[in-house]
Design a protein around this motif. Structure first.
Motif, short mmCIF file in Angstrom:
data_model
loop_
_atom_site.label_atom_id
_atom_site.label_comp_id
_atom_site.label_asym_id
_atom_site.label_seq_id
_atom_site.Cartn_x
_atom_site.Cartn_y
_atom_site.Cartn_z
N PHE A 43 0.82 -1.20 0.00
CA PHE A 43 0.00 0.00 0.00
C PHE A 43 0.86 1.26 0.00
N LEU A 44 1.97 1.23 0.73
CA LEU A 44 2.90 2.37 0.72
C LEU A 44 3.40 2.63 -0.69
N LEU A 45 3.79 1.58 -1.39
CA LEU A 45 4.27 1.73 -2.76
C LEU A 45 3.16 2.30 -3.66
N LEU A 46 1.95 1.81 -3.51
CA LEU A 46 0.84 2.32 -4.32
C LEU A 46 0.56 3.80 -4.04
N LEU A 47 0.57 4.19 -2.76
CA LEU A 47 0.39 5.61 -2.43
C LEU A 47 1.49 6.47 -3.05
N ALA A 48 2.74 6.00 -2.92
CA ALA A 48 3.87 6.75 -3.47
C ALA A 48 3.76 6.87 -4.99
N LEU A 49 3.35 5.80 -5.65
CA LEU A 49 3.17 5.84 -7.10
C LEU A 49 2.06 6.82 -7.49
N LEU A 50 0.98 6.82 -6.73
CA LEU A 50 -0.13 7.73 -7.01
C LEU A 50 0.32 9.18 -6.86
N VAL A 51 0.96 9.51 -5.75
CA VAL A 51 1.40 10.88 -5.50
C VAL A 51 2.44 11.31 -6.53
N SER A 52 3.39 10.42 -6.84
CA SER A 52 4.41 10.80 -7.83
C SER A 52 3.81 10.97 -9.21
N SER A 53 2.80 10.17 -9.54
CA SER A 53 2.13 10.32 -10.85
C SER A 53 1.41 11.66 -10.93
N LEU A 54 0.71 12.02 -9.86
CA LEU A 54 0.02 13.31 -9.85
C LEU A 54 1.02 14.47 -9.97
N TYR A 55 2.09 14.40 -9.20
CA TYR A 55 3.12 15.44 -9.22
C TYR A 55 3.76 15.54 -10.60
N SER A 56 4.13 14.41 -11.16
CA SER A 56 4.76 14.40 -12.49
C SER A 56 3.81 14.90 -13.55
N GLY A 57 2.55 14.50 -13.46
CA GLY A 57 1.55 14.95 -14.42
C GLY A 57 1.37 16.46 -14.39
N ILE A 58 1.34 17.01 -13.20
CA ILE A 58 1.20 18.46 -13.06
C ILE A 58 2.42 19.16 -13.65
N LEU A 59 3.62 18.68 -13.33
CA LEU A 59 4.84 19.28 -13.88
C LEU A 59 4.87 19.18 -15.40
N TRP A 60 4.40 18.06 -15.94
CA TRP A 60 4.40 17.86 -17.39
C TRP A 60 3.39 18.80 -18.06
N ILE A 61 2.22 18.96 -17.42
CA ILE A 61 1.17 19.83 -17.99
C ILE A 61 1.64 21.28 -18.04
N VAL A 62 2.32 21.72 -16.98
CA VAL A 62 2.79 23.12 -16.96
C VAL A 62 4.15 23.26 -17.64
N LYS A 63 4.58 22.21 -18.31
CA LYS A 63 5.81 22.21 -19.12
C LYS A 63 7.09 22.45 -18.31
N LYS A 64 7.12 21.98 -17.07
CA LYS A 64 8.35 22.09 -16.27
C LYS A 64 9.28 20.92 -16.52
N VAL A 65 8.73 19.80 -16.99
CA VAL A 65 9.54 18.61 -17.28
C VAL A 65 9.02 17.97 -18.56
N ASP A 66 9.85 17.11 -19.16
CA ASP A 66 9.38 16.30 -20.27
C ASP A 66 9.16 14.87 -19.75
N ARG A 67 8.64 14.03 -20.61
CA ARG A 67 8.29 12.67 -20.19
C ARG A 67 9.48 11.83 -19.77
N LYS A 68 10.64 12.11 -20.27
CA LYS A 68 11.82 11.29 -20.00
C LYS A 68 12.62 11.75 -18.78
N GLN A 69 12.29 12.90 -18.23
CA GLN A 69 13.06 13.41 -17.11
C GLN A 69 12.84 12.56 -15.86
N LYS A 70 13.94 12.27 -15.16
CA LYS A 70 13.86 11.45 -13.95
C LYS A 70 13.65 12.35 -12.74
#
Length: 154
Positions: A107-134
């Motif tokens: 469950f910890l891993l699932l929560l972390a994946l969910l939060v990181s996906s939301l964070y990454s999606g927001i950064l990608w939408i506002v063009k702060k990162v590209d899809r390949k950035q770690k």
């Protein structure tokens, strides 16, 4: 158990929760600052988890081994993805299995994946990162663990 604070400030639970928060906090700092984890920190994290598991058993050995297996699976995916998933991320999830057992570690891993996906999606939408950035993943494990404690999830 949703909606109720999960802080259990008694005995083993307190030691486990504080210990895991401290280690995830330390590794979050290392992951953000250097993108590497110290061998000494990893060793200490594992030893303390083992001692807690022996002195204050909360899970059967099978649950602990399966919890560690989640991190082992991440390590295998790290090798197959040629670094797409960090080895350190797999090691931290593997060792957190000692503290949490299989269900809570999953469950910890699932929560972390969910939060990181939301964070990454927001950064990608506002063009702060590209899809390949770690981005460092361990901070999201810490956020997920704190969410689990504060909101009483699981």
């Amino acid at each position: 158990m949703y909606g109720r604070c999960k802080f259990r400030w008694e005995g083993r639970e307190m030691i486990q929760e504080i210990g895991l928060c401290l280690f995830l906090g330390y590794f979050t700092y290392e992951d953000i600052k250097t993108r590497r984890l110290s061998g000494k920190g990893i060793f200490l994290f594992a030893i303390v988890g083992g001692i807690i598991s022996v002195l204050f058993p909360a899970y059967r050995i099978g649950q602990i081994l399966l919890g560690m297996g989640i991190g082992g699976g991440l390590l295998i995916m790290s090798l197959l993805s040629k670094g797409g998933i960090g080895v350190g991320d797999g090691i931290v999830v593997l060792i957190s299995g000692i503290y949490l057992g299989v269900q809570e570690n999953c469950f910890l891993l699932l929560l972390a994946l969910l939060v990181s996906s939301l964070y990454s999606g927001i950064l990608w939408i506002v063009k702060k990162v590209d899809r390949k950035q770690k981005i460092p993943f361990i901070p999201f494990l810490l956020v997920g663990y704190i969410m689990r404690l504060v909101f009483g999830i699981v």
